[in-house]
Write a protein that holds these residues in place. Structure first.
Motif, PDB file in Angstrom:
ATOM      1  N   SER A  71      41.985  49.169  39.547  1.00 10.55           N
ATOM      2  CA  SER A  71      41.728  48.030  40.434  1.00 10.55           C
ATOM      3  C   SER A  71      43.030  47.550  41.065  1.00 10.55           C
ATOM      4  CB  SER A  71      41.094  46.873  39.648  1.00 10.55           C
ATOM      5  OG  SER A  71      39.814  47.238  39.176  1.00 10.55           O
ATOM      6  N   PRO A  72      43.205  47.732  42.379  1.00 11.49           N
ATOM      7  CA  PRO A  72      44.420  47.241  43.037  1.00 11.49           C
ATOM      8  C   PRO A  72      44.524  45.717  42.978  1.00 11.49           C
ATOM      9  CG  PRO A  72      43.290  48.859  44.403  1.00 11.49           C
ATOM     10  CD  PRO A  72      42.350  48.501  43.285  1.00 11.49           C
ATOM     11  N   VAL A  73      45.745  45.245  42.881  1.00 11.37           N
ATOM     12  CA  VAL A  73      46.037  43.813  42.839  1.00 11.37           C
ATOM     13  C   VAL A  73      46.962  43.485  44.009  1.00 11.37           C
ATOM     14  CG1 VAL A  73      47.038  41.937  41.479  1.00 11.37           C
ATOM     15  CG2 VAL A  73      45.841  43.807  40.327  1.00 11.37           C
ATOM     16  N   TRP A  74      46.745  42.346  44.649  1.00 12.94           N
ATOM     17  CA  TRP A  74      47.633  41.932  45.717  1.00 12.94           C
ATOM     18  C   TRP A  74      47.687  40.420  45.768  1.00 12.94           C
ATOM     19  CZ3 TRP A  74      42.630  43.223  46.337  1.00 12.94           C
ATOM     20  CH2 TRP A  74      41.829  42.409  47.127  1.00 12.94           C
ATOM     21  N   LEU A  75      48.693  39.897  46.444  1.00 18.46           N
ATOM     22  CA  LEU A  75      48.878  38.460  46.613  1.00 18.46           C
ATOM     23  C   LEU A  75      48.542  38.067  48.045  1.00 18.46           C
ATOM     24  CD1 LEU A  75      52.269  37.905  44.735  1.00 18.46           C
ATOM     25  CD2 LEU A  75      49.975  37.422  43.885  1.00 18.46           C
ATOM     26  N   ALA A  76      47.817  36.981  48.187  1.00 18.09           N
ATOM     27  CA  ALA A  76      47.466  36.458  49.507  1.00 18.09           C
ATOM     28  C   ALA A  76      47.118  34.985  49.368  1.00 18.09           C
ATOM     29  CB  ALA A  76      46.299  37.235  50.104  1.00 18.09           C
ATOM     30  N   ASN A  77      47.089  34.288  50.485  1.00 22.35           N
ATOM     31  CA  ASN A  77      46.719  32.878  50.455  1.00 22.35           C
ATOM     32  C   ASN A  77      45.226  32.722  50.147  1.00 22.35           C
ATOM     33  OD1 ASN A  77      49.271  31.942  51.049  1.00 22.35           O
ATOM     34  ND2 ASN A  77      48.910  31.790  53.246  1.00 22.35           N
ATOM     35  N   ASP A  78      44.908  31.756  49.291  1.00 15.89           N
ATOM     36  CA  ASP A  78      43.509  31.446  49.020  1.00 15.89           C
ATOM     37  C   ASP A  78      43.028  30.380  50.006  1.00 15.89           C
ATOM     38  OD1 ASP A  78      44.617  29.069  48.154  1.00 15.89           O
ATOM     39  OD2 ASP A  78      44.249  29.450  46.019  1.00 15.89           O
ATOM     40  N   GLU A  79      41.854  29.825  49.746  1.00 14.17           N
ATOM     41  CA  GLU A  79      41.297  28.845  50.683  1.00 14.17           C
ATOM     42  C   GLU A  79      42.135  27.574  50.769  1.00 14.17           C
ATOM     43  OE1 GLU A  79      39.292  28.401  46.649  1.00 14.17           O
ATOM     44  OE2 GLU A  79      39.864  30.025  48.028  1.00 14.17           O
ATOM     45  N   ASN A  80      42.986  27.339  49.752  1.00 16.41           N
ATOM     46  CA  ASN A  80      43.873  26.169  49.775  1.00 16.41           C
ATOM     47  C   ASN A  80      45.262  26.508  50.295  1.00 16.41           C
ATOM     48  OD1 ASN A  80      41.884  24.474  48.570  1.00 16.41           O
ATOM     49  ND2 ASN A  80      42.396  25.367  46.568  1.00 16.41           N
ATOM     50  N   LYS A  81      45.421  27.719  50.838  1.00 12.87           N
ATOM     51  CA  LYS A  81      46.707  28.195  51.358  1.00 12.87           C
ATOM     52  C   LYS A  81      47.745  28.367  50.263  1.00 12.87           C
ATOM     53  CE  LYS A  81      45.106  28.164  55.544  1.00 12.87           C
ATOM     54  NZ  LYS A  81      44.775  29.456  56.230  1.00 12.87           N
ATOM     55  N   ASP A  82      47.283  28.544  49.034  1.00 13.70           N
ATOM     56  CA  ASP A  82      48.193  28.834  47.933  1.00 13.70           C
ATOM     57  C   ASP A  82      48.258  30.343  47.711  1.00 13.70           C
ATOM     58  OD1 ASP A  82      48.680  26.105  47.352  1.00 13.70           O
ATOM     59  OD2 ASP A  82      46.826  26.008  46.168  1.00 13.70           O
ATOM     60  N   LEU A  83      49.438  30.854  47.433  1.00 13.70           N
ATOM     61  CA  LEU A  83      49.602  32.281  47.191  1.00 13.70           C
ATOM     62  C   LEU A  83      48.975  32.629  45.843  1.00 13.70           C
ATOM     63  CD1 LEU A  83      50.895  34.584  48.789  1.00 13.70           C
ATOM     64  CD2 LEU A  83      52.942  34.326  47.388  1.00 13.70           C
ATOM     65  N   THR A  84      47.982  33.486  45.872  1.00 11.92           N
ATOM     66  CA  THR A  84      47.170  33.763  44.690  1.00 11.92           C
ATOM     67  C   THR A  84      46.970  35.262  44.526  1.00 11.92           C
ATOM     68  OG1 THR A  84      45.980  31.684  45.068  1.00 11.92           O
ATOM     69  CG2 THR A  84      44.961  33.254  43.557  1.00 11.92           C
ATOM     70  N   LEU A 175      47.583  51.367  30.362  1.00 14.68           N
ATOM     71  CA  LEU A 175      47.082  52.487  31.145  1.00 14.68           C
ATOM     72  C   LEU A 175      46.665  53.640  30.232  1.00 14.68           C
ATOM     73  CD1 LEU A 175      46.636  53.552  34.046  1.00 14.68           C
ATOM     74  CD2 LEU A 175      48.898  54.601  33.885  1.00 14.68           C
ATOM     75  N   TYR A 176      47.480  53.937  29.241  1.00 17.17           N
ATOM     76  CA  TYR A 176      47.132  55.004  28.308  1.00 17.17           C
ATOM     77  C   TYR A 176      45.924  54.625  27.447  1.00 17.17           C
ATOM     78  CZ  TYR A 176      50.992  58.153  29.345  1.00 17.17           C
ATOM     79  OH  TYR A 176      51.839  59.053  29.964  1.00 17.17           O
ATOM     80  N   ASP A 177      45.827  53.342  27.116  1.00 15.53           N
ATOM     81  CA  ASP A 177      44.643  52.889  26.366  1.00 15.53           C
ATOM     82  C   ASP A 177      43.371  53.107  27.182  1.00 15.53           C
ATOM     83  OD1 ASP A 177      46.182  52.147  24.219  1.00 15.53           O
ATOM     84  OD2 ASP A 177      46.210  50.004  24.713  1.00 15.53           O
ATOM     85  N   GLN A 178      43.436  52.776  28.468  1.00 20.89           N
ATOM     86  CA  GLN A 178      42.270  52.951  29.339  1.00 20.89           C
ATOM     87  C   GLN A 178      41.924  54.425  29.520  1.00 20.89           C
ATOM     88  OE1 GLN A 178      40.301  50.477  30.678  1.00 20.89           O
ATOM     89  NE2 GLN A 178      41.491  49.112  29.376  1.00 20.89           N
ATOM     90  N   LEU A 179      42.947  55.261  29.562  1.00 22.14           N
ATOM     91  CA  LEU A 179      42.706  56.705  29.673  1.00 22.14           C
ATOM     92  C   LEU A 179      42.003  57.224  28.421  1.00 22.14           C
ATOM     93  CD1 LEU A 179      43.212  59.288  31.388  1.00 22.14           C
ATOM     94  CD2 LEU A 179      45.323  59.581  30.078  1.00 22.14           C
ATOM     95  N   SER A 180      42.459  56.761  27.247  1.00 25.53           N
ATOM     96  CA  SER A 180      41.840  57.189  25.991  1.00 25.53           C
ATOM     97  C   SER A 180      40.400  56.706  25.883  1.00 25.53           C
ATOM     98  CB  SER A 180      42.651  56.656  24.802  1.00 25.53           C
ATOM     99  OG  SER A 180      43.962  57.176  24.818  1.00 25.53           O
ATOM    100  N   ALA A 181      40.132  55.523  26.432  1.00 29.95           N
ATOM    101  CA  ALA A 181      38.782  54.960  26.386  1.00 29.95           C
ATOM    102  C   ALA A 181      37.893  55.499  27.511  1.00 29.95           C
ATOM    103  CB  ALA A 181      38.854  53.441  26.481  1.00 29.95           C
ATOM    104  N   HIS A 182      38.449  56.365  28.353  1.00 32.43           N
ATOM    105  CA  HIS A 182      37.725  56.963  29.473  1.00 32.43           C
ATOM    106  C   HIS A 182      37.306  55.935  30.514  1.00 32.43           C
ATOM    107  CE1 HIS A 182      37.659  60.665  27.153  1.00 32.43           C
ATOM    108  NE2 HIS A 182      37.083  60.023  26.147  1.00 32.43           N
ATOM    109  N   SER A 183      37.985  54.783  30.525  1.00 30.42           N
ATOM    110  CA  SER A 183      37.714  53.785  31.560  1.00 30.42           C
ATOM    111  C   SER A 183      38.316  54.208  32.894  1.00 30.42           C
ATOM    112  CB  SER A 183      38.270  52.423  31.140  1.00 30.42           C
ATOM    113  OG  SER A 183      37.652  51.977  29.955  1.00 30.42           O
ATOM    114  N   ILE A 184      39.388  54.973  32.825  1.00 26.06           N
ATOM    115  CA  ILE A 184      39.955  55.583  34.017  1.00 26.06           C
ATOM    116  C   ILE A 184      39.976  57.092  33.810  1.00 26.06           C
ATOM    117  CG2 ILE A 184      41.382  53.577  34.537  1.00 26.06           C
ATOM    118  CD1 ILE A 184      43.787  55.202  33.546  1.00 26.06           C
ATOM    119  N   LYS A 185      40.007  57.821  34.910  1.00 27.49           N
ATOM    120  CA  LYS A 185      40.011  59.280  34.833  1.00 27.49           C
ATOM    121  C   LYS A 185      41.091  59.832  35.753  1.00 27.49           C
ATOM    122  CE  LYS A 185      35.045  59.645  33.870  1.00 27.49           C
ATOM    123  NZ  LYS A 185      33.748  60.210  34.341  1.00 27.49           N
ATOM    124  N   ARG A 186      41.764  60.841  35.278  1.00 28.38           N
ATOM    125  CA  ARG A 186      42.741  61.529  36.104  1.00 28.38           C
ATOM    126  C   ARG A 186      41.998  62.603  36.889  1.00 28.38           C
ATOM    127  NH1 ARG A 186      48.127  63.411  33.216  1.00 28.38           N
ATOM    128  NH2 ARG A 186      46.584  63.855  31.632  1.00 28.38           N
TER     129      ARG A 186
END
Length: 225
Positions: A71-84, A175-186
């Motif tokens: 899941s990509p994460v990014w910062l942007a202004n929310d509805e209150n113009k706060d960086l979120t 990241l390695y935990d998620q790989l072991s749990a098969h939540s992510i796949k290479r």
């Protein structure tokens, strides 16, 4: 070692002195002759079978590996113009960190850096209709510094684009935990030549020379306080 022939023959990535050298590298890999250098007889820009390798079933991550379920994460202004911080739905993403930094060991780097992957269709749908044909051609030729175009590896996805302008991090151990749990796949690794193209693109985007009128030239020495 900025000579184009040396770069192409050695596959060593250096910072070419100008934009045209970058363009010539991609022209070469598309099978076109550049100066007195014959083009690559196996153009990589549109052949998935030469662009990708099947990743190993176990072991560490490689730079350029494509993962699914990130899941990509990014910062942007929310509805209150706060960086979120915002998080999108899980999708494919490419590892930008080096193989050494991705190694799961004590005292390793704390984070692995990624860029999200979108489909070419998504990018073109968000572009002006009159410019889509031109943009599609430039994407495939890898002329945009912030995008790394890749041929479609899966019939359902179409061609892919790595958004190098968007970089986010994931904790190494998680990241390695998620790989072991098969939540992510290479899903994919890059072939040797495709990996060279990625390194050239990263050098182009992050290390290209500044314009002559850069603001850095107007700075003054910092005084101690």
């Amino acid at each position: 070692m900025s000579d184009l022939k040396e770069i192409l023959l050695s596959r060593n990535v250096v910072i070419p002195e100008n934009f045209q050298v970058f363009k010539n590298i991609f022209k070469h890999f598309k099978g076109k002759q550049v100066q007195d250098i014959d083009g690559d007889k196996r153009p990589l820009m549109d052949k998935a079978e030469e662009f990708y390798l099947t990743p190993p079933a176990s072991g560490g991550f490689l730079q350029g590996d494509v993962l699914e379920g990130i899941s990509p994460v990014w910062l942007a202004n929310d509805e209150n113009k706060d960086l979120t911080a915002f998080v999108s739905d899980p999708q494919m993403a490419m590892i930008l960190s080096t193989e050494c930094d991705c190694e799961n060991r004590e005292n390793a780097q704390a984070y692995i850096r990624f860029s999200p992957i979108i489909t070419e269709e998504q990018l073109l749908n968000d572009s002006p209709a009159k410019k889509r044909d031109s943009i599609a051609g430039n994407l495939k030729a890898n002329r945009y510094s912030e995008y790394f175009w890749m041929p479609g590896p899966f019939s359902e996805s179409g061609n892919l684009v790595v958004d190098l302008s968007h970089v986010f991090s994931v904790t190494l151990t998680d990241l390695y935990d998620q790989l072991s749990a098969h939540s992510i796949k290479r899903k994919l690794s890059l072939s040797e030549d495709a990996y060279f193209l990625l390194l050239v693109k990263l050098a182009w985007f992050f290390l290209r020379p500044s314009a002559p009128d850069t603001q850095r030239s107007g700075l003054t020495p910092r005084k101690r306080t």
